[in-house]
Design a protein around this motif. Structure first.
Motif, PDB file in Angstrom:
ATOM      1  N   GLY A   1      -6.201  15.707   6.462  1.00  0.00           N
ATOM      2  CA  GLY A   1      -6.293  14.257   6.465  1.00  0.00           C
ATOM      3  C   GLY A   1      -4.994  13.528   6.746  1.00  0.00           C
ATOM      4  N   PHE A   2      -3.894  14.062   6.276  1.00  0.00           N
ATOM      5  CA  PHE A   2      -2.611  13.407   6.497  1.00  0.00           C
ATOM      6  C   PHE A   2      -1.823  14.045   7.633  1.00  0.00           C
ATOM      7  N   SER A   3      -2.407  14.988   8.363  1.00  0.00           N
ATOM      8  CA  SER A   3      -1.656  15.673   9.419  1.00  0.00           C
ATOM      9  C   SER A   3      -1.248  14.723  10.540  1.00  0.00           C
ATOM     10  N   ASP A   4      -2.115  13.791  10.903  1.00  0.00           N
ATOM     11  CA  ASP A   4      -1.728  12.837  11.937  1.00  0.00           C
ATOM     12  C   ASP A   4      -0.645  11.890  11.416  1.00  0.00           C
ATOM     13  N   ASP A   5      -0.720  11.536  10.144  1.00  0.00           N
ATOM     14  CA  ASP A   5       0.309  10.686   9.542  1.00  0.00           C
ATOM     15  C   ASP A   5       1.661  11.402   9.561  1.00  0.00           C
ATOM     16  N   VAL A   6       1.653  12.686   9.242  1.00  0.00           N
ATOM     17  CA  VAL A   6       2.872  13.490   9.260  1.00  0.00           C
ATOM     18  C   VAL A   6       3.446  13.520  10.672  1.00  0.00           C
ATOM     19  N   ALA A   7       2.597  13.671  11.667  1.00  0.00           N
ATOM     20  CA  ALA A   7       3.065  13.703  13.056  1.00  0.00           C
ATOM     21  C   ALA A   7       3.706  12.369  13.452  1.00  0.00           C
ATOM     22  N   VAL A   8       3.067  11.268  13.089  1.00  0.00           N
ATOM     23  CA  VAL A   8       3.619   9.949  13.415  1.00  0.00           C
ATOM     24  C   VAL A   8       4.933   9.724  12.677  1.00  0.00           C
ATOM     25  N   LEU A   9       4.975  10.053  11.399  1.00  0.00           N
ATOM     26  CA  LEU A   9       6.212   9.892  10.625  1.00  0.00           C
ATOM     27  C   LEU A   9       7.324  10.763  11.191  1.00  0.00           C
ATOM     28  N   SER A  10       7.013  11.987  11.578  1.00  0.00           N
ATOM     29  CA  SER A  10       8.015  12.884  12.164  1.00  0.00           C
ATOM     30  C   SER A  10       8.586  12.304  13.453  1.00  0.00           C
ATOM     31  N   ALA A  11       7.724  11.763  14.284  1.00  0.00           N
ATOM     32  CA  ALA A  11       8.185  11.147  15.539  1.00  0.00           C
ATOM     33  C   ALA A  11       9.092   9.952  15.249  1.00  0.00           C
TER      34      ALA A  11
ATOM     35  N   LYS B   1       0.781  -1.240   0.000  1.00  0.00           N
ATOM     36  CA  LYS B   1       0.000   0.000   0.000  1.00  0.00           C
ATOM     37  C   LYS B   1       0.815   1.293   0.000  1.00  0.00           C
ATOM     38  N   PHE B   2       2.148   1.195   0.151  1.00  0.00           N
ATOM     39  CA  PHE B   2       2.938   2.419   0.288  1.00  0.00           C
ATOM     40  C   PHE B   2       2.805   3.342  -0.908  1.00  0.00           C
ATOM     41  N   TRP B   3       3.092   2.830  -2.111  1.00  0.00           N
ATOM     42  CA  TRP B   3       3.121   3.719  -3.286  1.00  0.00           C
ATOM     43  C   TRP B   3       1.756   4.309  -3.626  1.00  0.00           C
ATOM     44  N   PRO B   4       0.670   3.539  -3.579  1.00  0.00           N
ATOM     45  CA  PRO B   4      -0.633   4.178  -3.841  1.00  0.00           C
ATOM     46  C   PRO B   4      -0.984   5.264  -2.807  1.00  0.00           C
ATOM     47  N   THR B   5      -0.668   5.015  -1.532  1.00  0.00           N
ATOM     48  CA  THR B   5      -0.939   6.016  -0.501  1.00  0.00           C
ATOM     49  C   THR B   5      -0.036   7.226  -0.684  1.00  0.00           C
ATOM     50  N   PHE B   6       1.226   6.969  -0.974  1.00  0.00           N
ATOM     51  CA  PHE B   6       2.173   8.057  -1.187  1.00  0.00           C
ATOM     52  C   PHE B   6       1.704   8.953  -2.324  1.00  0.00           C
ATOM     53  N   LYS B   7       1.221   8.346  -3.380  1.00  0.00           N
ATOM     54  CA  LYS B   7       0.745   9.125  -4.533  1.00  0.00           C
ATOM     55  C   LYS B   7      -0.385  10.079  -4.116  1.00  0.00           C
ATOM     56  N   LYS B   8      -1.289   9.611  -3.261  1.00  0.00           N
ATOM     57  CA  LYS B   8      -2.384  10.458  -2.798  1.00  0.00           C
ATOM     58  C   LYS B   8      -1.902  11.561  -1.858  1.00  0.00           C
ATOM     59  N   ALA B   9      -0.840  11.286  -1.103  1.00  0.00           N
ATOM     60  CA  ALA B   9      -0.398  12.204  -0.059  1.00  0.00           C
ATOM     61  C   ALA B   9       0.745  13.115  -0.470  1.00  0.00           C
ATOM     62  N   VAL B  10       1.343  12.880  -1.628  1.00  0.00           N
ATOM     63  CA  VAL B  10       2.594  13.543  -1.986  1.00  0.00           C
ATOM     64  C   VAL B  10       2.536  15.064  -1.861  1.00  0.00           C
ATOM     65  N   ARG B  11       1.431  15.676  -2.150  1.00  0.00           N
ATOM     66  CA  ARG B  11       1.325  17.135  -2.075  1.00  0.00           C
ATOM     67  C   ARG B  11       1.059  17.638  -0.664  1.00  0.00           C
ATOM     68  N   GLN B  12       0.709  16.733   0.242  1.00  0.00           N
ATOM     69  CA  GLN B  12       0.365  17.155   1.597  1.00  0.00           C
ATOM     70  C   GLN B  12       1.465  16.848   2.606  1.00  0.00           C
ATOM     71  N   ILE B  13       2.504  16.151   2.180  1.00  0.00           N
ATOM     72  CA  ILE B  13       3.589  15.802   3.089  1.00  0.00           C
ATOM     73  C   ILE B  13       4.800  16.647   2.723  1.00  0.00           C
ATOM     74  N   PRO B  14       5.282  17.443   3.673  1.00  0.00           N
ATOM     75  CA  PRO B  14       6.370  18.368   3.363  1.00  0.00           C
ATOM     76  C   PRO B  14       7.745  17.719   3.215  1.00  0.00           C
ATOM     77  N   PHE B  15       7.879  16.473   3.587  1.00  0.00           N
ATOM     78  CA  PHE B  15       9.188  15.816   3.547  1.00  0.00           C
ATOM     79  C   PHE B  15       9.087  14.482   2.811  1.00  0.00           C
ATOM     80  N   THR B  16       8.641  14.550   1.559  1.00  0.00           N
ATOM     81  CA  THR B  16       8.401  13.329   0.790  1.00  0.00           C
ATOM     82  C   THR B  16       9.672  12.503   0.593  1.00  0.00           C
ATOM     83  N   ARG B  17      10.802  13.171   0.390  1.00  0.00           N
ATOM     84  CA  ARG B  17      12.062  12.437   0.190  1.00  0.00           C
ATOM     85  C   ARG B  17      12.383  11.592   1.426  1.00  0.00           C
ATOM     86  N   ASP B  18      12.164  12.155   2.604  1.00  0.00           N
ATOM     87  CA  ASP B  18      12.411  11.421   3.844  1.00  0.00           C
ATOM     88  C   ASP B  18      11.461  10.225   3.989  1.00  0.00           C
TER      89      ASP B  18
END
Length: 129
Positions: A88-98, A28-45
């Motif tokens: 929608g992806f703000s909680d995901d960003v918080a978890v990924l940042s942690a 599921k990573f790539w399909p989810t990433f495609k949907k979120a790419v514009r909302q995640i400020p650190f896509t490379r990470d």
């Protein structure tokens, strides 16, 4: 979202848990990433973390933390549903940042090089490993 919840989400889990998470993340990573790419400020990470989690040379505990964070990212059910625009992806960003804060020294140049290749080859983030 408080630190206690992060602690619960980012538990590495046992081998069976990590194996299930890895299968889910691989699928599921790539399909989810495609949907979120514009909302995640650190896509490379995020992509480098994916490659780090899939790297058998990464320590088991680090893989477990990254797989937990990435599994949370790809799961359709989380604290703030991803279908909500902007937040929608703000909680995901918080978890990924942690997770990144916990394991950042394990993200190697080879993981970033793989991320750069994936992002250059398929800007939509659809490259598989």
């Amino acid at each position: 979202m408080d630190d206690v919840k992060f602690g619960e989400i980012l538990l590495p889990g046992d081998e069976d848990t990590q194996s299930r998470r890895e299968q889910t993340v691989r699928k599921k990573f790539w399909p989810t990433f495609k949907k979120a790419v514009r909302q995640i400020p650190f896509t490379r990470d995020v992509v480098a973390a994916f490659y780090c989690a899939m790297d058998p040379q990464t320590p088991t505990r680090v893989r477990g933390v990254l797989l937990a964070a990435l599994a949370y990212f790809v799961m359709p059910i989380d604290m703030i549903p991803d279908v909500f625009a902007v937040i929608g992806f703000s909680d995901d960003v918080a978890v990924l940042s942690a997770a990144f804060a916990m394991v950042s020294r394990h993200l190697q140049p080879r993981h970033y090089e793989a991320a750069d290749r994936a992002l250059a080859d398929k800007p939509e983030g659809m490259k598989t490993i």
